[in-house]
Structure formats: structure tokens, C-alpha cells
Design an enzyme around this catalytic site. Structure first.
Site, PDB file in Angstrom:
ATOM      1  N   ASP A 208       7.750  -3.849   6.312  1.00 17.38           N
ATOM      2  CA  ASP A 208       6.650  -4.301   7.348  1.00 17.38           C
ATOM      3  C   ASP A 208       7.361  -3.868   8.810  1.00 17.38           C
ATOM      4  O   ASP A 208       6.563  -3.343   9.697  1.00 17.38           O
ATOM      5  CB  ASP A 208       6.351  -5.464   7.504  1.00 17.38           C
ATOM      6  CG  ASP A 208       5.574  -6.075   6.417  1.00 17.38           C
ATOM      7  OD1 ASP A 208       4.629  -5.397   6.062  1.00 17.38           O
ATOM      8  OD2 ASP A 208       6.261  -6.812   5.541  1.00 17.38           O
TER       9      ASP A 208
ATOM     10  N   GLU B 279      11.010  -9.448  -4.650  1.00 16.34           N
ATOM     11  CA  GLU B 279      11.357  -8.205  -3.944  1.00 16.34           C
ATOM     12  C   GLU B 279      12.800  -8.218  -3.790  1.00 16.34           C
ATOM     13  O   GLU B 279      13.495  -7.556  -3.967  1.00 16.34           O
ATOM     14  CB  GLU B 279      10.490  -7.604  -2.769  1.00 16.34           C
ATOM     15  CG  GLU B 279       9.076  -7.267  -2.790  1.00 16.34           C
ATOM     16  CD  GLU B 279       8.288  -6.979  -1.727  1.00 16.34           C
ATOM     17  OE1 GLU B 279       8.743  -7.338  -0.663  1.00 16.34           O
ATOM     18  OE2 GLU B 279       7.226  -6.402  -1.709  1.00 16.34           O
TER      19      GLU B 279
ATOM     20  N   LYS C 256      10.061  -7.810   5.705  1.00 15.90           N
ATOM     21  CA  LYS C 256       9.088  -7.519   4.455  1.00 15.90           C
ATOM     22  C   LYS C 256       8.368  -8.844   4.059  1.00 15.90           C
ATOM     23  O   LYS C 256       8.983  -9.801   4.455  1.00 15.90           O
ATOM     24  CB  LYS C 256       9.991  -6.996   3.174  1.00 15.90           C
ATOM     25  CG  LYS C 256      10.509  -5.407   3.079  1.00 15.90           C
ATOM     26  CD  LYS C 256      11.225  -5.036   2.118  1.00 15.90           C
ATOM     27  CE  LYS C 256      10.536  -5.532   0.812  1.00 15.90           C
ATOM     28  NZ  LYS C 256       9.149  -4.630   0.897  1.00 15.90           N
ATOM     29  N   GLY C 257       7.272  -8.526   3.284  1.00 19.65           N
ATOM     30  CA  GLY C 257       6.861  -9.905   2.709  1.00 19.65           C
ATOM     31  C   GLY C 257       5.414 -10.267   3.149  1.00 19.65           C
ATOM     32  O   GLY C 257       4.938 -11.082   2.831  1.00 19.65           O
ATOM     33  N   ARG C 258       4.738  -9.309   4.160  1.00 22.96           N
ATOM     34  CA  ARG C 258       3.486  -9.631   4.501  1.00 22.96           C
ATOM     35  C   ARG C 258       2.700  -9.223   3.538  1.00 22.96           C
ATOM     36  O   ARG C 258       1.249  -9.659   3.597  1.00 22.96           O
ATOM     37  CB  ARG C 258       3.036  -8.753   5.721  1.00 22.96           C
ATOM     38  CG  ARG C 258       3.831  -8.976   7.185  1.00 22.96           C
ATOM     39  CD  ARG C 258       3.365  -8.253   8.345  1.00 22.96           C
ATOM     40  NE  ARG C 258       4.534  -8.661   9.290  1.00 22.96           N
ATOM     41  CZ  ARG C 258       5.088  -7.613  10.017  1.00 22.96           C
ATOM     42  NH1 ARG C 258       4.387  -6.867  10.223  1.00 22.96           N
ATOM     43  NH2 ARG C 258       5.907  -8.016  10.721  1.00 22.96           N
ATOM     44  N   GLY C 259       2.849  -8.812   2.231  1.00 24.67           N
ATOM     45  CA  GLY C 259       1.993  -8.780   1.019  1.00 24.67           C
ATOM     46  C   GLY C 259       2.216  -9.952   0.285  1.00 24.67           C
ATOM     47  O   GLY C 259       1.843 -10.066  -1.074  1.00 24.67           O
TER      48      GLY C 259
ATOM     49  N   SER D 119       0.707  -1.377   0.124  1.00 19.93           N
ATOM     50  CA  SER D 119       0.117  -0.129   0.022  1.00 19.93           C
ATOM     51  C   SER D 119       0.825   1.221  -0.022  1.00 19.93           C
ATOM     52  O   SER D 119       0.421   2.213  -0.339  1.00 19.93           O
ATOM     53  CB  SER D 119      -1.009   0.021   1.196  1.00 19.93           C
ATOM     54  OG  SER D 119      -0.110  -0.064   2.418  1.00 19.93           O
TER      55      SER D 119
ATOM     56  N   LYS E  42       6.005   1.806  11.465  1.00 19.93           N
ATOM     57  CA  LYS E  42       6.920   0.540  11.095  1.00 19.93           C
ATOM     58  C   LYS E  42       8.046   0.342  11.763  1.00 19.93           C
ATOM     59  O   LYS E  42       9.008  -0.662  11.832  1.00 19.93           O
ATOM     60  CB  LYS E  42       7.140   0.329   9.516  1.00 19.93           C
ATOM     61  CG  LYS E  42       6.169   0.403   8.558  1.00 19.93           C
ATOM     62  CD  LYS E  42       4.862  -0.631   8.947  1.00 19.93           C
ATOM     63  CE  LYS E  42       3.956  -0.584   7.746  1.00 19.93           C
ATOM     64  NZ  LYS E  42       4.075  -0.697   6.353  1.00 19.93           N
TER      65      LYS E  42
ATOM     66  N   ASP F  57      10.459   0.489  -2.305  1.00 19.96           N
ATOM     67  CA  ASP F  57       9.546  -0.291  -1.614  1.00 19.96           C
ATOM     68  C   ASP F  57       9.021   0.063  -0.092  1.00 19.96           C
ATOM     69  O   ASP F  57       9.800   0.600   0.540  1.00 19.96           O
ATOM     70  CB  ASP F  57      10.201  -1.797  -1.777  1.00 19.96           C
ATOM     71  CG  ASP F  57       8.943  -3.003  -1.885  1.00 19.96           C
ATOM     72  OD1 ASP F  57       9.576  -4.177  -1.961  1.00 19.96           O
ATOM     73  OD2 ASP F  57       7.888  -2.428  -1.499  1.00 19.96           O
TER      74      ASP F  57
HETATM   75  O1  DER Z   1       4.959  -7.237   1.292  1.00 15.48           O
HETATM   76  C1  DER Z   1       5.757  -6.476   1.096  1.00 15.48           C
HETATM   77  O2  DER Z   1       7.136  -6.726   1.150  1.00 15.48           O
HETATM   78  C2  DER Z   1       5.339  -4.917   1.621  1.00 15.48           C
HETATM   79  O3  DER Z   1       6.387  -4.166   0.694  1.00 15.48           O
HETATM   80  C3  DER Z   1       5.282  -4.430   2.869  1.00 15.48           C
HETATM   81  O4  DER Z   1       6.615  -5.044   3.335  1.00 15.48           O
HETATM   82  C4  DER Z   1       4.913  -3.287   3.087  1.00 15.48           C
HETATM   83  O5  DER Z   1       3.579  -3.379   2.637  1.00 15.48           O
HETATM   84  P1  DER Z   1       2.492  -2.031   3.189  1.00 15.48           P
HETATM   85  O6  DER Z   1       3.331  -0.548   2.526  1.00 15.48           O
HETATM   86  O7  DER Z   1       1.181  -2.095   2.511  1.00 15.48           O
HETATM   87  O8  DER Z   1       2.786  -1.838   4.544  1.00 15.48           O
END
Ligand code: DER
Length: 235
Positions: free
Chosen positions: A88, A107, A98-101, A30, A125, A85
Site C-alpha cells: 500500500d 503475508e 501492507k494489509g489494506r486487503g 489486485s 504507492k 506481493d
Molecule cells: O493488503 C495487502 O497487503 C495488499 O498486498 C496490498 O498491500 C496491496 O494491494 P493492491 O495491490 O490491491 O493495491
């Protein structure tokens, strides 16, 4: 300021690093969404020219395509000038979770190939140490015998009170499937996991593991948008 406004402020600030002619790593999530939106706007206004975007997910590919950003991949551009980028978690040494998406593998490949990696976050964060948010630390694994791999991951960090959970789609028991047709195991830690490089090595040594969401010593710059303004932290 709302969290969304802070994300947008950080994202627009990062786009100031973008120069015409660059090969850009386009992040996922986001916050990165705002940076991609801004890049598309500047291209449309003619303020940016000859940009090539390398998307870090199918979702980002779609957004960039809809904005008319020319796209390519690492096979055609093995070195990326600048990647932007979200994250999290960010610790005081600019290590990231990172990686919760769900896009951590692509990435990490693209951001690892970038000369400069600018991370954009709202202040929520920032953590005192990695795992400190007590939220998921994602690990991408192959689907084959995922329970075996999940249990071995959990055992690796039993001293940190680790619980491993298979990521599923919201409100269903269906395993989440990544852009690379893999699964994600989410690790939750009660306590600090200590030496991050050692933790990274021990995770990557497990044969069923593809990659994890700790981005150690990778960020060049972290732009933090907070109530009191923007902070730019350089490695
Ligand atoms: O999943 C990811 O790596 C995203 O970049 C995450 O680290 C950040 O997602 P957000 O900007 O929606 O909080």
C-alpha cells in the site's frame, strides 16, 4: 497507461524471477492477482514446472486453485524461495505498509520466511515516509475488548495526531473479520511517526495486538511501474 495496466506490468516483471522447482509465496490484492495469473499461464504453457504456491490469504488460495497452481503451506515448507506481493505504501528505504486487503498476518509470516521478497507496485504507492499517504495503517487485533486495544493504539501515537478506527465491511457497521478470525484497527496519522522500529515494538507490546502492517526491512526488491517505465529497486 491505466493504474491496472501499470499493476500488470510490475506483476509480470516480477514473475521473471520465478524459476521451475521454486516454492513461491503468493501475495494478496489486485496487483498480486496479476502475478498469480501469469504464473498459472506459464505453468499451463509448460514454461514453468514443479512450482508449489504458499497462498497468503483464502482469496489467493481460491485464485491459485482455479489456475491449477499446486498449493501447500508453511508447515510443509518452512522456507520459501521467492514471495511476490503488492504493497500500500513504499518509502525510500523499501519499508512497506501492507494489509489494506486484510491479509497482513499471513503475508508477514510467509514473506518473513522467504529468501527473496519481491514487491510489485504502481508508482502511486511510493511515499516520502511511512504513513505519508495518510491512509490506513492496519493492525490486526483480537476481537476481545477491541475498543480497549484501539484506544491504547491511538494513545501510543497521539503526538502524531493518530486516529484509530475499527475496520468494518463496506456500507455496514459489522466489524471486518480476517482469515484468522481477528479484527483490524486502522491507524491514521497526521504527522510522520518517526522511528519505525520503535513504533513497531510499541504496537507489538500491546497484549491485544496480533501483528501490524509495517513491513520493515523485509523487501529484497521493489518493482515500480510508472508512466515512464519500470524501475527495479534493490535493498
Ligand atoms: O493488503 C495487502 O497487503 C495488499 O498486498 C496490498 O498491500 C496491496 O494491494 P493492491 O495491490 O490491491 O493495491
Amino acid at each position: 497507461l491505466t493504474q491496472e495496466e501499470l499493476k500488470q506490468i510490475a506483476a509480470y516483471k516480477a514473475v521473471e524471477f520465478v524459476e521451475s522447482g521454486m516454492v513461491l509465496g503468493l501475495g494478496t490484492g489486485s496487483t498480486a492477482k496479476y502475478a498469480i495469473e501469469r504464473i498459472g499461464e506459464l505453468l499451463h504453457q509448460g514454461k514453468l514446472k514443479n512450482i508449489v504456491g504458499i497462498p497468503t490469504s483464502k482469496q489467493t488460495h481460491e485464485q491459485a486453485l482455479s489456475l491449477g497452481i499446486p498449493l501447500s503451506d508453511l508447515d510443509s515448507h518452512s522456507i520459501v524461495d521467492l514471495a511476490i506481493d503488492g504493497a500500500d505504501e513504499v518509502d525510500p528505504y523499501l519499508n512497506l505498509v501492507k494489509g489494506r486487503g486484510g491479509s497482513l498476518l499471513r503475508e508477514k509470516m510467509i514473506e518473513g520466511a522467504s529468501r527473496k521478497f519481491v514487491v510489485i507496485v504502481d508508482e502511486s504507492k511510493m511515499v516520502p515516509y511511512i504513513g505519508g499517504s495518510h491512509l490506513a495503517m492496519p493492525v490486526e487485533i483480537v476481537p476481545f475488548c477491541w475498543k480497549f486495544t484501539a484506544e491504547r493504539l491511538q494513545r501510543l501515537f497521539e503526538d502524531s495526531g493518530c486516529v484509530a478506527k475499527l475496520r468494518t465491511y463496506k456500507d455496514s457497521d459489522e466489524p471486518f473479520v480476517t482469515d484468522n478470525a481477528n479484527y483490524i484497527v486502522e491507524l491514521y496519522f497526521e504527522k510522520d511517526i518517526g522511528d519505525l522500529n520503535a513504533a513497531s515494538d510499541s504496537i507489538l507490546r500491546l497484549p491485544g495486538v496480533v501483528e501490524h502492517g509495517m513491513f520493515l526491512n523485509m523487501a529484497s526488491t521493489v518493482i515500480v511501474a510508472g508512466e515512464l517505465g519500470i524501475t527495479v529497486k534493490n535493498k
